[in-house]
Design a protein around this motif. Sequence first.
Motif, PDB file in Angstrom:
ATOM      1  N   MET A   1      35.745  30.550  31.411  1.00 33.53           N
ATOM      2  CA  MET A   1      36.997  30.955  31.003  1.00 33.53           C
ATOM      3  C   MET A   1      38.006  29.791  31.940  1.00 33.53           C
ATOM      4  N   ASP A   2      38.835  29.050  31.513  1.00 34.72           N
ATOM      5  CA  ASP A   2      39.298  27.580  32.216  1.00 34.72           C
ATOM      6  C   ASP A   2      40.322  27.761  33.094  1.00 34.72           C
ATOM      7  N   PHE A   3      40.896  28.628  34.072  1.00 33.17           N
ATOM      8  CA  PHE A   3      42.087  28.406  34.077  1.00 33.17           C
ATOM      9  C   PHE A   3      42.900  27.608  35.819  1.00 33.17           C
ATOM     10  N   LYS A   4      41.829  26.737  35.099  1.00 29.49           N
ATOM     11  CA  LYS A   4      42.264  25.951  36.637  1.00 29.49           C
ATOM     12  C   LYS A   4      42.990  25.284  36.400  1.00 29.49           C
ATOM     13  N   ASN A   5      44.201  24.740  37.297  1.00 31.10           N
ATOM     14  CA  ASN A   5      45.890  24.024  37.387  1.00 31.10           C
ATOM     15  C   ASN A   5      46.730  24.145  35.708  1.00 31.10           C
ATOM     16  N   ARG A   6      46.506  25.415  35.563  1.00 29.36           N
ATOM     17  CA  ARG A   6      47.719  26.172  34.320  1.00 29.36           C
ATOM     18  C   ARG A   6      48.668  26.428  34.485  1.00 29.36           C
ATOM     19  N   ASP A   7      49.710  25.654  33.865  1.00 28.50           N
ATOM     20  CA  ASP A   7      51.168  27.088  33.482  1.00 28.50           C
ATOM     21  C   ASP A   7      51.293  27.959  33.358  1.00 28.50           C
ATOM     22  N   VAL A   8      51.859  29.448  33.629  1.00 25.44           N
ATOM     23  CA  VAL A   8      51.741  30.228  32.975  1.00 25.44           C
ATOM     24  C   VAL A   8      53.384  30.491  33.111  1.00 25.44           C
ATOM     25  N   ILE A   9      53.374  30.421  31.421  1.00 24.20           N
ATOM     26  CA  ILE A   9      55.073  30.579  31.513  1.00 24.20           C
ATOM     27  C   ILE A   9      55.429  32.022  31.038  1.00 24.20           C
ATOM     28  N   SER A  10      54.510  31.998  29.910  1.00 24.67           N
ATOM     29  CA  SER A  10      54.619  33.536  28.775  1.00 24.67           C
ATOM     30  C   SER A  10      53.586  33.911  28.770  1.00 24.67           C
ATOM     31  N   ILE A  11      52.618  35.732  28.618  1.00 25.54           N
ATOM     32  CA  ILE A  11      51.952  36.218  28.067  1.00 25.54           C
ATOM     33  C   ILE A  11      51.430  35.827  26.967  1.00 25.54           C
ATOM     34  N   LYS A  12      51.616  35.019  25.986  1.00 26.82           N
ATOM     35  CA  LYS A  12      51.493  34.308  25.237  1.00 26.82           C
ATOM     36  C   LYS A  12      50.270  32.937  25.681  1.00 26.82           C
ATOM     37  N   ASP A  13      50.854  32.774  27.179  1.00 26.33           N
ATOM     38  CA  ASP A  13      49.686  31.185  26.707  1.00 26.33           C
ATOM     39  C   ASP A  13      48.164  31.886  26.824  1.00 26.33           C
ATOM     40  N   PHE A  14      48.180  33.458  26.778  1.00 24.21           N
ATOM     41  CA  PHE A  14      46.821  34.022  27.607  1.00 24.21           C
ATOM     42  C   PHE A  14      46.016  34.009  25.983  1.00 24.21           C
ATOM     43  N   SER A  15      44.907  34.408  25.957  1.00 25.74           N
ATOM     44  CA  SER A  15      44.215  35.097  24.778  1.00 25.74           C
ATOM     45  C   SER A  15      43.797  36.628  25.524  1.00 25.74           C
ATOM     46  N   LYS A  16      43.920  37.374  24.652  1.00 27.40           N
ATOM     47  CA  LYS A  16      43.712  38.366  24.582  1.00 27.40           C
ATOM     48  C   LYS A  16      42.022  38.554  25.794  1.00 27.40           C
ATOM     49  N   GLU A  17      40.998  37.552  26.008  1.00 28.13           N
ATOM     50  CA  GLU A  17      39.739  37.874  26.463  1.00 28.13           C
ATOM     51  C   GLU A  17      40.250  37.656  27.676  1.00 28.13           C
ATOM     52  N   GLU A  18      41.313  36.672  28.063  1.00 29.29           N
ATOM     53  CA  GLU A  18      41.953  35.627  29.598  1.00 29.29           C
ATOM     54  C   GLU A  18      42.576  36.983  29.875  1.00 29.29           C
ATOM     55  N   ILE A  19      42.977  37.603  29.441  1.00 34.99           N
ATOM     56  CA  ILE A  19      44.078  39.216  29.787  1.00 34.99           C
ATOM     57  C   ILE A  19      43.528  39.943  29.907  1.00 34.99           C
ATOM     58  N   ILE A  20      42.425  40.153  30.046  1.00 36.80           N
ATOM     59  CA  ILE A  20      41.192  41.129  30.377  1.00 36.80           C
ATOM     60  C   ILE A  20      40.182  40.129  31.450  1.00 36.80           C
ATOM     61  N   TYR A  21      39.729  39.276  31.665  1.00 36.11           N
ATOM     62  CA  TYR A  21      38.988  38.699  32.209  1.00 36.11           C
ATOM     63  C   TYR A  21      39.946  38.547  33.903  1.00 36.11           C
ATOM     64  N   VAL A  22      41.456  38.590  33.815  1.00 39.15           N
ATOM     65  CA  VAL A  22      42.312  38.141  35.165  1.00 39.15           C
ATOM     66  C   VAL A  22      42.767  40.120  35.007  1.00 39.15           C
ATOM     67  N   ILE A  23      42.378  40.497  34.184  1.00 40.02           N
ATOM     68  CA  ILE A  23      42.157  41.946  34.884  1.00 40.02           C
ATOM     69  C   ILE A  23      41.235  42.684  35.782  1.00 40.02           C
ATOM     70  N   ASN A  24      39.811  42.242  35.465  1.00 42.19           N
ATOM     71  CA  ASN A  24      38.578  43.012  36.278  1.00 42.19           C
ATOM     72  C   ASN A  24      38.827  41.654  37.673  1.00 42.19           C
ATOM     73  N   TYR A  25      39.051  40.706  37.398  1.00 43.64           N
ATOM     74  CA  TYR A  25      39.240  39.757  38.531  1.00 43.64           C
ATOM     75  C   TYR A  25      40.223  40.441  39.063  1.00 43.64           C
ATOM     76  N   ALA A  26      40.827  40.601  39.296  1.00 43.32           N
ATOM     77  CA  ALA A  26      42.796  41.120  40.066  1.00 43.32           C
ATOM     78  C   ALA A  26      41.825  42.989  40.982  1.00 43.32           C
ATOM     79  N   LYS A  27      40.845  44.094  39.852  1.00 50.25           N
ATOM     80  CA  LYS A  27      39.981  44.623  40.670  1.00 50.25           C
ATOM     81  C   LYS A  27      39.536  44.229  41.533  1.00 50.25           C
TER      82      LYS A  27
END
Length: 310
Positions: free
Chosen positions: A1-27
């Motif tokens: 999963m590659d987030f490096k240097n990405r813009d975050v403008i809308s939640i639609k910029d993320f796939s379902k898997e990426e959203i879950i990855y961020v949530i787990n990383y936030a834990k």
Amino acid sequence: MDFKNRDVISIKDFSKEEIIYVINYAKKMMPYAKGEKHIDILKGKILSTLFFEPSTRTRLSFESAMNRLGGRVIGFADPNATSQKKGESLADTIRMADSYSDVIVIRHPQEGAARLSTEFAESPVLNAGDGAGHHPTQCLLDLFTIVTEKKKIKGDKIVLLGDLKYGRTVHSLAYALSLLGAELSFVSPESLKMPKEIINECKEQGPEPSSTSNLEKAVKDADVLYVTRIQRERFPDAEEYNRVVGTYKVDINLLKYAKEDLIIMHPLPRVVEIDPEVDKTPHALYFKQAFNGVPVRMALLSLILGDRQL
Ligand code: CP
């Protein structure tokens, strides 16, 4: 999963898997967000916070997140104290912030301003709210809060209440919740209904949302009640605002209809839509939710800027 240097403008910029990855990383970030453990993975990095609109939570939690990661913050909270007042364009302001920092967080009253900013910055741009458009990091922290409290999202009955027309948080959230399989119900004054295009997006990817004006009925089955403020600043007509403000109120009386484990969320600030009496009940999750902005924004900043991860 590659987030490096990405813009975050809308939640639609993320796939379902990426959203879950961020949530787990936030834990994993939680003990660092609380200051129980220390980390400096963004040492030497600088975050610019460009707030052209008022904010308490988003700006301060981004600042807290960057500081907790060992980075530094520059920025402004009052555009009237910047050279915009002398006529400087948004493009030039972004170019300057880009040259002074490694990542830019922007809140702006105009929808599309954050997306436009990416054209003038080499550094990643994170949208902290653009008019009635998107607020993707709020959406991530909302999802994080639901997953943390309810252990899952799929099949949860979630009521979105209030200003569903102008409330940018509910636009991002409705999309993401349907992507993750929640059963949505919309409750709002007639003139502030969820825009059709968002309802259609929800239908395309998950269960069809229902709409009702009967809050008691909607609350009866709900696992989560997500309340929003009527967005006075977005109303073209003050009289229309006065007509709808106070239409719905979450108070102790309403909670008689609620399940024991209902959680009440709100992106805050609240004005009149949740009675302060509700704060004392176990249903009230909104202050914890606001704190969750720190671990979630730590996770994002770390994934976007960090050379190493936890
Ligand atoms: N939830 C939220 O965006 O709050 P602020 O406007 O205080 O940043």
